[in-house]
Structure formats: C-alpha cells, structure tokens
Design an enzyme around this catalytic site. Structure first.
Site, short mmCIF file in Angstrom:
data_model
loop_
_atom_site.label_atom_id
_atom_site.label_comp_id
_atom_site.label_asym_id
_atom_site.label_seq_id
_atom_site.Cartn_x
_atom_site.Cartn_y
_atom_site.Cartn_z
CD GLU A 1 -4.50 4.18 3.52
OE1 GLU A 1 -4.69 3.43 2.62
OE2 GLU A 1 -5.23 5.46 3.75
CD GLU B 1 -17.94 -9.10 -12.07
OE1 GLU B 1 -18.00 -9.40 -12.97
OE2 GLU B 1 -18.73 -9.76 -11.37
CB SER C 1 -11.23 6.73 -0.40
OG SER C 1 -10.58 5.59 -1.29
CD GLU D 1 -2.88 -1.24 0.25
OE1 GLU D 1 -3.18 0.01 -0.30
OE2 GLU D 1 -3.39 -2.24 -0.06
#
Length: 215
Positions: free
Chosen positions: A156, A172, A185, A115
């Site tokens: 986070e 997908e 986010s 990350e």
C-alpha cells in the site's frame, strides 16, 4: 668446310609458361582494379594503446592522441550519461541512517494523514498483529501470519508513492497514468487476497476446533 650452326630462337617451355602466367596475373589485376570500389581502400587511422615500434608511437603519445580525439556529448537518455548532482545523497554513515529514519517517519505521517486506504489497513493490522502473537501456532506459521499483514502495508505504501509521483508529473487524465494506478491497486488487492488466504488456512482450523469445543 663445316657450316656454323646458329642457336635456335624458339623459347624454352619453362620461359613460355612463366610469360603466360605473368600475362594472366596482369589481366586479373586489371579486372580487380575495375571491380574495386572507389573508397574501398580508405581506412580509419588506428591509435595504438601501447608502444608500437612500427608506427613510432609510445604509450604516452598514444594516450595523448586518444584524449585529443573529439567525442560526441552524451544525451540525457544515454545510460552512460552521468546522473545529475543530488545534494541529498552526500550523507554517509550514521548521518545517512539518521536522515533516512526521519524521512521514513515523515512518510508514515503523510500516509496516515493523506491516504484513507492506508489508515484502514493500519487499523486492520492493529487488530491482526496481536492476534498473530497470541494464537497458539508454530513459529513458522506465526511468521506467515505477521508477514502477510505487514506485506499489505508495504504494498500500500508503494502504491501510494506511485500515485504521488504520477500526480507530480501531471494531474490530467491520461491512459498511461490510469494504467499505472490500476496496476498498483491490483498489487494491493493480490496482497490482501494472500493475507486472507494465509489467515484462513492457519487460523481457520483453530477457530473451527474452538467452536466445536464450546458447542
């Protein structure tokens, strides 16, 4: 010669009243029987949970009858359905704490390696945490400064875990997957805003005072 008097055949008022009441009750009974539903008198058998002298069932026999009653199987979506067996949940005591610490360290390593956002925030925390320890403020203000920085890292990590779980389910493009990642986010952005606001309100006046003193 005296004439013999025959008893009168007229019914007494009380007898006539009783006969009329009986006829009315018979009519009401026929009317209720005509309006009754065909299965209205059918009821499920009641299984007593304790000794019942009227039905002749004691507590042991009642429990045996209740246990013999078939039950529908619980579906996987039923909240009362038993959880699947997890072999990783069998540790207790210090063994559980040791495994939890190893898993936490593994999570930190994965977040640092995979990350980039966490690496940037960790670098920022490495700068702000010593500043929060050295700045001359009250203990409560110091805790707020440190807590705001650590809260960014916590949120986070949670956001990264949500993204990993979604990618595990499917890679997908889906509207719900995009919404979940966007919400994570947004949580990180709110935490960053709170951290910036906390540092501006606490450290900002001190920086202005230092600038005025040096000028």
């Amino acid at each position: 010669m005296m004439r013999r008097t025959q008893p009168s055949m007229r019914p007494s008022p009380s007898t006539a009243r009783r006969a009329s009441n009986g006829a009315l009750r018979a009519v009401d009974a026929e009317r209720d029987g005509a309006n009754a539903e065909p299965f209205g008198d059918v009821s499920e058998p009641v299984i007593p949970d304790r000794a019942d002298p009227e039905h002749g069932l004691n507590g042991r026999h009642a429990k045996r009858v209740a246990s013999d009653t078939p039950h529908e199987p619980l579906s996987p979506d039923d909240p009362l359905a038993p959880l699947p067996f997890n072999p990783y949940k069998g540790n207790r005591g210090l063994t559980r704490a040791w495994h939890a610490m190893k898993n936490s360290l593994a999570g930190f390593r994965v977040a640092i390696r995979e990350e980039s956002a966490f690496r940037q925030e960790l670098t920022l925390a490495a700068i702000l945490v010593p500043c929060a320890l050295l700045v001359p403020v009250e203990p409560v203000a110091r805790v707020l400064l440190l807590g705001s920085v650590l809260l960014v890292l916590i949120v986070e990590l949670l956001n990264s875990s949500v993204e990993a779980a979604i990618d595990r389910i499917s890679l997908e493009r889906h509207e719900l997957s995009r919404r979940a990642k966007d919400l994570g986010s947004a949580a990180v952005m709110v935490t960053l805003g709170m951290c910036v606001m906390t540092w501006l309100l606490i450290v900002g006046p001190l920086v202005v005072h230092w600038i005025d003193a040096w000028g």
